[in-house]
Design an enzyme around this catalytic site. Structure first.
Site, mmCIF file in Angstrom:
data_model
loop_
_atom_site.group_PDB
_atom_site.id
_atom_site.type_symbol
_atom_site.label_atom_id
_atom_site.label_comp_id
_atom_site.label_asym_id
_atom_site.label_seq_id
_atom_site.Cartn_x
_atom_site.Cartn_y
_atom_site.Cartn_z
ATOM 1 N N SER A 157 12.857 33.253 6.368
ATOM 2 C CA SER A 157 11.494 33.108 5.315
ATOM 3 C C SER A 157 10.743 34.706 4.906
ATOM 4 O O SER A 157 9.730 34.495 5.439
ATOM 5 C CB SER A 157 10.412 32.567 5.444
ATOM 6 O OG SER A 157 9.540 32.134 4.384
ATOM 7 N N HIS A 160 14.467 32.217 2.208
ATOM 8 C CA HIS A 160 14.314 31.084 1.991
ATOM 9 C C HIS A 160 12.930 31.267 0.974
ATOM 10 O O HIS A 160 12.479 32.728 1.685
ATOM 11 C CB HIS A 160 13.882 30.794 3.989
ATOM 12 C CG HIS A 160 12.891 29.017 3.559
ATOM 13 N ND1 HIS A 160 13.592 28.143 3.283
ATOM 14 C CD2 HIS A 160 11.532 29.294 3.544
ATOM 15 C CE1 HIS A 160 12.198 27.031 2.920
ATOM 16 N NE2 HIS A 160 11.619 27.591 3.537
ATOM 17 N N ASP A 210 9.491 30.516 -0.104
ATOM 18 C CA ASP A 210 8.719 28.966 -0.230
ATOM 19 C C ASP A 210 7.869 29.528 -1.906
ATOM 20 O O ASP A 210 6.444 30.206 -1.600
ATOM 21 C CB ASP A 210 7.510 30.045 0.493
ATOM 22 C CG ASP A 210 8.320 29.275 2.315
ATOM 23 O OD1 ASP A 210 9.196 27.822 2.492
ATOM 24 O OD2 ASP A 210 8.487 29.656 2.875
ATOM 25 N N MET A 236 4.248 27.856 -3.064
ATOM 26 C CA MET A 236 3.680 26.875 -3.255
ATOM 27 C C MET A 236 2.134 26.701 -4.531
ATOM 28 O O MET A 236 2.155 27.714 -5.503
ATOM 29 C CB MET A 236 2.447 27.202 -1.776
ATOM 30 C CG MET A 236 3.329 27.583 -0.779
ATOM 31 S SD MET A 236 1.816 28.189 0.732
ATOM 32 C CE MET A 236 3.440 28.509 2.093
ATOM 33 N N HIS A 254 11.993 26.543 -1.739
ATOM 34 C CA HIS A 254 10.972 25.918 -1.327
ATOM 35 C C HIS A 254 9.970 25.216 -1.780
ATOM 36 O O HIS A 254 9.496 26.235 -1.753
ATOM 37 C CB HIS A 254 10.706 26.210 0.135
ATOM 38 C CG HIS A 254 9.843 24.592 0.988
ATOM 39 N ND1 HIS A 254 9.796 25.633 2.592
ATOM 40 C CD2 HIS A 254 10.223 23.185 1.054
ATOM 41 C CE1 HIS A 254 8.280 24.029 2.469
ATOM 42 N NE2 HIS A 254 8.921 23.063 1.814
ATOM 43 N N MET A 297 7.153 23.932 -2.423
ATOM 44 C CA MET A 297 6.037 22.954 -2.270
ATOM 45 C C MET A 297 4.839 22.920 -3.798
ATOM 46 O O MET A 297 3.506 23.101 -3.550
ATOM 47 C CB MET A 297 5.528 23.640 -1.347
ATOM 48 C CG MET A 297 6.054 23.558 0.576
ATOM 49 S SD MET A 297 4.885 24.654 1.633
ATOM 50 C CE MET A 297 6.694 26.618 0.545
ATOM 51 N N MET A 309 9.476 19.101 8.025
ATOM 52 C CA MET A 309 8.629 20.415 7.703
ATOM 53 C C MET A 309 8.154 20.197 9.738
ATOM 54 O O MET A 309 8.460 19.054 9.958
ATOM 55 C CB MET A 309 7.559 20.244 7.394
ATOM 56 C CG MET A 309 7.852 20.755 5.738
ATOM 57 S SD MET A 309 8.079 22.030 5.400
ATOM 58 C CE MET A 309 7.038 23.377 6.085
ATOM 59 N N GLY A 318 1.799 24.770 3.803
ATOM 60 C CA GLY A 318 0.921 25.809 3.390
ATOM 61 C C GLY A 318 1.503 26.842 3.955
ATOM 62 O O GLY A 318 0.529 28.044 3.135
ATOM 63 N N PHE A 319 1.564 27.170 4.849
ATOM 64 C CA PHE A 319 1.364 28.449 5.748
ATOM 65 C C PHE A 319 1.920 29.108 6.556
ATOM 66 O O PHE A 319 2.632 27.985 7.399
ATOM 67 C CB PHE A 319 -0.063 28.190 6.950
ATOM 68 C CG PHE A 319 -1.415 28.234 6.130
ATOM 69 C CD1 PHE A 319 -1.923 29.079 4.907
ATOM 70 C CD2 PHE A 319 -2.037 27.031 5.280
ATOM 71 C CE1 PHE A 319 -3.146 29.449 3.691
ATOM 72 C CE2 PHE A 319 -2.460 26.693 4.531
ATOM 73 C CZ PHE A 319 -3.513 27.959 4.108
ATOM 74 N N GLY A 320 2.732 30.034 6.744
ATOM 75 C CA GLY A 320 3.315 31.005 7.537
ATOM 76 C C GLY A 320 2.858 31.319 9.178
ATOM 77 O O GLY A 320 1.269 30.607 9.144
ATOM 78 N N ASP A 346 12.080 23.779 9.294
ATOM 79 C CA ASP A 346 11.069 25.224 8.371
ATOM 80 C C ASP A 346 10.231 25.158 9.574
ATOM 81 O O ASP A 346 8.719 23.878 9.185
ATOM 82 C CB ASP A 346 10.430 24.314 6.907
ATOM 83 C CG ASP A 346 10.365 25.899 6.424
ATOM 84 O OD1 ASP A 346 9.532 26.496 6.904
ATOM 85 O OD2 ASP A 346 9.439 25.712 5.151
ATOM 86 N N GLY A 347 9.456 26.274 10.221
ATOM 87 C CA GLY A 347 8.280 26.152 10.770
ATOM 88 C C GLY A 347 8.020 26.587 11.986
ATOM 89 O O GLY A 347 8.246 25.165 13.041
ATOM 90 N N GLY A 355 10.410 32.509 9.577
ATOM 91 C CA GLY A 355 9.368 33.962 9.307
ATOM 92 C C GLY A 355 9.100 34.576 10.078
ATOM 93 O O GLY A 355 9.955 35.886 10.236
ATOM 94 N N SER A 356 7.981 34.354 10.925
ATOM 95 C CA SER A 356 7.287 34.929 11.723
ATOM 96 C C SER A 356 8.840 36.017 12.589
ATOM 97 O O SER A 356 8.458 37.039 13.096
ATOM 98 C CB SER A 356 6.217 34.605 11.879
ATOM 99 O OG SER A 356 4.731 34.420 11.243
HETATM 100 C C1 DX5 Z 1 5.643 26.823 5.932
HETATM 101 C C2 DX5 Z 1 6.032 27.813 5.035
HETATM 102 C C3 DX5 Z 1 7.886 28.701 5.777
HETATM 103 C C4 DX5 Z 1 6.995 29.344 6.496
HETATM 104 C C5 DX5 Z 1 7.166 29.405 8.269
HETATM 105 O O1 DX5 Z 1 4.598 26.241 4.170
HETATM 106 O O2 DX5 Z 1 6.733 26.541 4.360
HETATM 107 O O3 DX5 Z 1 8.885 28.617 5.172
HETATM 108 O O4 DX5 Z 1 7.328 30.285 5.981
HETATM 109 O O5 DX5 Z 1 6.525 30.549 8.193
HETATM 110 P P1 DX5 Z 1 7.027 30.076 9.851
HETATM 111 O O6 DX5 Z 1 8.320 30.856 10.677
HETATM 112 O O7 DX5 Z 1 5.983 31.554 9.869
HETATM 113 O O8 DX5 Z 1 6.026 28.647 10.456
HETATM 114 ZN ZN ZN Z 2 9.721 26.645 4.080
#
Ligand code: DX5
Ligand code: ZN
Length: 217
Positions: free
Chosen positions: A7, A31, A33, A35, A64, A66, A139, A144-146, A177-178, A199-200
């Site tokens: 992501s 991916h 995201d 928002m 994705h 959101m 999810m 909403g947040f990584g 995801d997440g 992501g992270s």
């Molecule tokens: C959260 C996003 C994810 C996010 C995942 O709302 O949909 O795609 O980037 O990040 P990590 O892997 O850091 O949880």
């Molecule tokens: Zn996502």
């Protein structure tokens, strides 16, 4: 084989080209995201960034959404280069629509249609869409947040969805995801996940290529 989808929400935006190129040769999907600050309490990025990324990505883009009213934008994201587009069941609920409309719209634009739910939506609500959807997005944190902590319960939710697919004899992809990393990837794949968003654990790793390889089981 499982598809790994880094992501770019966790990428270094001052070096976005470098980060996309870093995963191009190792990941299966990228991916993206989106928002809107309405469906989720955060904003991210949209078309200009998407178009720039599409210009250098050599792997399919997995968008994705959101956002509320995803039907307004599915066509534009398809045109901008998306291969996969997911949208939330909660968005359909908010506008009083049936998610089947979004699925049909995405398919009419030639992209894979994905239906997503947050951790507080009963997974059984996805069952009516098993036939029509191309993939589901479970999810494993609240959208909403990584960088959030993985919700363990997600493994059981994926297993429940997979079991229902087997019962009806229709198997579709399940994306998760997440908070996904090498520490929970095997359990997720064993439960039925076929696409892992990370992501992270990819972009904050010293070696993103190795982090991706570490999620393949
Ligand atoms: C959260 C996003 C994810 C996010 C995942 O709302 O949909 O795609 O980037 O990040 P990590 O892997 O850091 O949880
Ligand atoms: Zn996502």
């Amino acid at each position: 084989m499982v598809k790994i989808a880094p992501s770019i929400l966790a990428a270094d935006f001052l070096h976005l080209e470098r980060d996309v190129k870093l995963v191009n040769d190792h990941a299966d999907l990228l991916h993206f995201d989106v928002m809107d600050g309405c469906l989720v309490p955060n904003l991210s990025f949209g078309f200009p960034v998407m178009e720039a990324v599409a210009g250098i990505a050599t792997i399919p883009l997995d968008v994705h959404l959101m956002i509320v009213n995803p039907d307004k934008y599915i066509g534009r994201f398809a045109e901008a280069g998306a291969s996969y587009i997911s949208f939330h069941l909660e968005a359909a609920d908010e506008s009083g629509k049936d998610a089947a409309e979004y699925i049909a719209l995405a398919k009419s634009h030639g992209v894979k249609a994905g239906l997503a739910i947050d951790p507080d939506i009963p997974v059984e609500r996805l069952f009516p869409y098993i036939e029509s959807v191309d993939f589901f997005l479970i999810m494993s944190v609240f959208a909403g947040f990584g960088g959030q902590k993985f919700i363990e319960d997600s493994i059981g939710r994926i297993a429940t969805l997979r079991a229902e697919m087997e019962r009806v004899g229709v198997i579709k992809d399940i994306e998760v995801d997440g908070g996904v990393s090498s520490s929970n990837a095997k359990a997720l794949i064993d439960a039925g996940a076929t696409m892992l968003v990370a992501g992270s654990s990819v972009f904050k790793a010293d070696n993103p290529a190795q982090a991706i390889a570490g999620m393949r089981f």
